[in-house]
Scaffold this motif. Structure first.
Motif, PDB file in Angstrom:
ATOM      1  N   PRO A  48       0.780  -1.242   0.000  1.00  0.00           N
ATOM      2  CA  PRO A  48       0.000   0.000   0.000  1.00  0.00           C
ATOM      3  C   PRO A  48       0.813   1.293   0.000  1.00  0.00           C
ATOM      4  CG  PRO A  48      -1.014  -1.576   1.460  1.00  0.00           C
ATOM      5  CD  PRO A  48       0.283  -2.190   1.009  1.00  0.00           C
TER       6      PRO A  48
ATOM      7  N   CYS B 293      -1.689  -5.020  -0.008  1.00  0.00           N
ATOM      8  CA  CYS B 293      -1.038  -6.054   0.808  1.00  0.00           C
ATOM      9  C   CYS B 293      -1.620  -7.429   0.503  1.00  0.00           C
ATOM     10  CB  CYS B 293      -1.185  -5.724   2.282  1.00  0.00           C
ATOM     11  SG  CYS B 293      -2.884  -5.350   2.756  1.00  0.00           S
TER      12      CYS B 293
ATOM     13  N   GLU C  20       5.967  -7.781   3.471  1.00  0.00           N
ATOM     14  CA  GLU C  20       4.614  -7.630   4.024  1.00  0.00           C
ATOM     15  C   GLU C  20       4.205  -8.893   4.784  1.00  0.00           C
ATOM     16  OE1 GLU C  20       2.264  -5.470   4.771  1.00  0.00           O
ATOM     17  OE2 GLU C  20       1.068  -7.154   5.469  1.00  0.00           O
TER      18      GLU C  20
ATOM     19  N   SER D 140       1.710 -10.063   6.402  1.00  0.00           N
ATOM     20  CA  SER D 140       0.449 -10.785   6.184  1.00  0.00           C
ATOM     21  C   SER D 140       0.456 -11.532   4.845  1.00  0.00           C
ATOM     22  CB  SER D 140      -0.742  -9.821   6.234  1.00  0.00           C
ATOM     23  OG  SER D 140      -0.717  -8.948   5.122  1.00  0.00           O
TER      24      SER D 140
ATOM     25  N   CYS E 164      -8.385  -5.236   6.829  1.00  0.00           N
ATOM     26  CA  CYS E 164      -6.943  -5.394   7.109  1.00  0.00           C
ATOM     27  C   CYS E 164      -6.701  -6.869   7.364  1.00  0.00           C
ATOM     28  CB  CYS E 164      -6.516  -4.582   8.323  1.00  0.00           C
ATOM     29  SG  CYS E 164      -4.869  -5.019   8.959  1.00  0.00           S
ATOM     30  N   PRO E 165      -5.956  -7.549   6.477  1.00  0.00           N
ATOM     31  CA  PRO E 165      -5.401  -7.154   5.187  1.00  0.00           C
ATOM     32  C   PRO E 165      -6.502  -6.754   4.192  1.00  0.00           C
ATOM     33  CG  PRO E 165      -4.437  -9.217   5.948  1.00  0.00           C
ATOM     34  CD  PRO E 165      -5.561  -8.918   6.863  1.00  0.00           C
TER      35      PRO E 165
ATOM     36  N   CYS F  13      -3.484   2.283   3.337  1.00  0.00           N
ATOM     37  CA  CYS F  13      -3.782   1.711   4.654  1.00  0.00           C
ATOM     38  C   CYS F  13      -3.277   2.705   5.686  1.00  0.00           C
ATOM     39  CB  CYS F  13      -3.051   0.366   4.733  1.00  0.00           C
ATOM     40  SG  CYS F  13      -2.303  -0.021   6.305  1.00  0.00           S
TER      41      CYS F  13
ATOM     42  N   LYS G 186      -4.001  -6.847  13.698  1.00  0.00           N
ATOM     43  CA  LYS G 186      -2.837  -6.198  13.071  1.00  0.00           C
ATOM     44  C   LYS G 186      -3.062  -4.685  12.977  1.00  0.00           C
ATOM     45  CE  LYS G 186       0.277  -5.914   9.233  1.00  0.00           C
ATOM     46  NZ  LYS G 186       0.917  -6.470   8.068  1.00  0.00           N
ATOM     47  N   MET G 187      -4.269  -4.291  12.608  1.00  0.00           N
ATOM     48  CA  MET G 187      -4.568  -2.864  12.493  1.00  0.00           C
ATOM     49  C   MET G 187      -4.491  -2.198  13.863  1.00  0.00           C
ATOM     50  SD  MET G 187      -5.108  -0.327  10.606  1.00  0.00           S
ATOM     51  CE  MET G 187      -5.293  -1.076   9.009  1.00  0.00           C
TER      52      MET G 187
END
Ligand code: F3S
Length: 417
Positions: free
Chosen positions: A80, A119, A138, A140, A301-302, A360, A383-384
């Protein structure tokens, strides 16, 4: 390291300056990890290809490589960008950051990169096959490539991913070797999981326990979806540093527990249970605010799959986002266009939510949220939460949209498409 004649040519500079610099970096990396040889890769996914993550030094490094004639020799995609490139003005991004991002993206495109800014490149056609060696950044995407696709990649950083894109090689160590891919710890799932958020909670719980070990999950039903596994891996790779996992009878390297563990017996001290108590406790530990306090809800997210967009559209259909809150659904631009073509985007937009593509919050300018007065966010991904609370100084509520839909929306007119 043993290099082939072609790799020796790269290292000695016969293939140009950029290739030489890239090969020098990969050889140094290989020597750090005692790699005996290089392995050819079939694709690369680049991180730090936005001016905020790359910084001034990284941006200059990428531009210098391009000036030296660097060309990507394998299909190469990008993570991103640091802003929404289409709705940037409306969303409050500066002209300056837009120009910096565009200039860097242009250099990457000149080298042959597919500037897709997502991502989840595997959802838009950049999808390696079983046992393919790749060089992905990345966390993820890496864990999805290893665990769900059965491809092989280490956790590449910005410079090493670029070097692999330029040479088509990576040192043979870590997850490229059979012996490092077997599971060594078992997670027994004894609770029914509902939707991506529960799988994210399981991943978050697991990552904290296994750290860099490869876990084997038992008790996950065959009906588990791609987006469930995407959520599981993203959270696992955030609270821990593992880049691979197995789900017995589901993921390609785990037709049985015995195969997944390489016939090693996993003892009771390495067997952990995840039941209703662990699910509840982990979920609660991720929330530091109530959903009523949210200024923004961030989903995807992802980056969301089209199935997830459909799920969100179903939840939002016939509803209206309340005036004191925004809902963002993060997505690749390619899938946003698809969602527009099939009418899902219209349902989401009529409800007052927004499909935010190619970016993101993580790579956005540090003060972006605070400057706009956003202090509390509701999100459905561990994760976010990690990125928002550690790098953007905001407080988060954790949970699935279905649980707080009545708080952030009210009944509205059904959308006709
Ligand atoms: Fe993707 Fe950003 Fe989450 S890069 S995995 S949407 S933190």
């Amino acid at each position: 390291m043993r290099l082939t004649a072609e790799e020796q040519e790269m290292l000695s500079g016969e293939r140009g300056n950029a290739v030489q610099k890239a090969m020098e970096l990969l050889v140094a990396l290989g020597e750090c990890y005692d790699a005996e040889r290089m392995v050819p890769v079939t694709s690369a996914h680049l991180v730090a290809c936005n001016p905020i993550a790359a910084g001034k030094g990284g941006t200059r490094y990428i531009k210098d490589l391009a000036k030296c004639g660097a060309i990507f020799v394998v299909p190469t995609t990008t993570n991103p960008a640091c802003l929404e490139l289409w709705d940037w003005k409306e969303m409050g991004f500066s002209q300056e950051i837009k120009q910096e991002q565009e200039a860097l993206s242009e250099v990457i495109a000149q080298m042959g990169g597919f500037v897709c800014n997502t991502c989840t490149p595997y959802l838009i056609g950049h999808t390696p096959l079983f046992r393919e060696h790749v060089a992905w950044g990345e966390s993820s995407a890496i864990i999805y490539a290893n665990a769900v696709l059965g491809a092989r990649t280490n956790r590449e950083g910005g410079p090493t991913g670029l070097a692999s894109a330029i040479t088509g090689r990576t040192p043979a160590y870590g997850y490229h070797l059979d012996e490092n891919r077997y599971g060594t710890i078992k997670i027994v799932v004894n609770v029914e999981l509902h939707g991506d958020t529960d799988y994210g909670t399981l991943g978050y719980f697991t990552g904290k326990i296994v750290r860099d070990k490869v876990p084997i999950f038992t008790g996950i039903p065959l009906s588990v979806s791609h987006s469930n596994l995407k959520a599981l891996g993203a959270a696992l790779a955030t609270s821990g540093s593992a880049a691979h996992y197995h789900v017995v009878s589901v993921t390609p390297e785990a037709p049985s527990e015995e195969v997944a563990s390489g016939s090693r017996r996993i003892g009771s001290s390495d067997t952990i249970e995840f039941g209703p108590r662990e699910l509840k406790k982990s979920e609660e530990s991720l929330s530091a605010a109530e959903p009523e306090a949210a200024d923004v809800v961030i989903l995807g997210c992802p980056h969301a799959s089209i199935d997830q967009v459909k799920h969100y559209a179903n939840l939002l259909s016939g509803r209206k986002v309340r005036s004191n809150v925004e809902i963002w659904i993060l997505i690749s631009h390619a899938l946003k266009q698809y969602a527009e073509d099939i009418g899902l985007a219209k349902i989401i937009e009529c409800a007052g939510a927004r499909l935010v593509s190619n970016t993101c919050p993580s790579p956005m300018p540090r003060e972006f949220f605070r400057e706009r007065g956003y202090r509390v966010m509701a999100v459905d991904s561990p994760k976010m939460i990690y990125y928002l609370s550690t790098t953007k100084n905001v407080t988060c509520h954790y949970g699935s949209l279905s649980k707080f839909i009545d708080i952030v929306t009210k009944k509205g007119q059904p959308t006709v498409i």
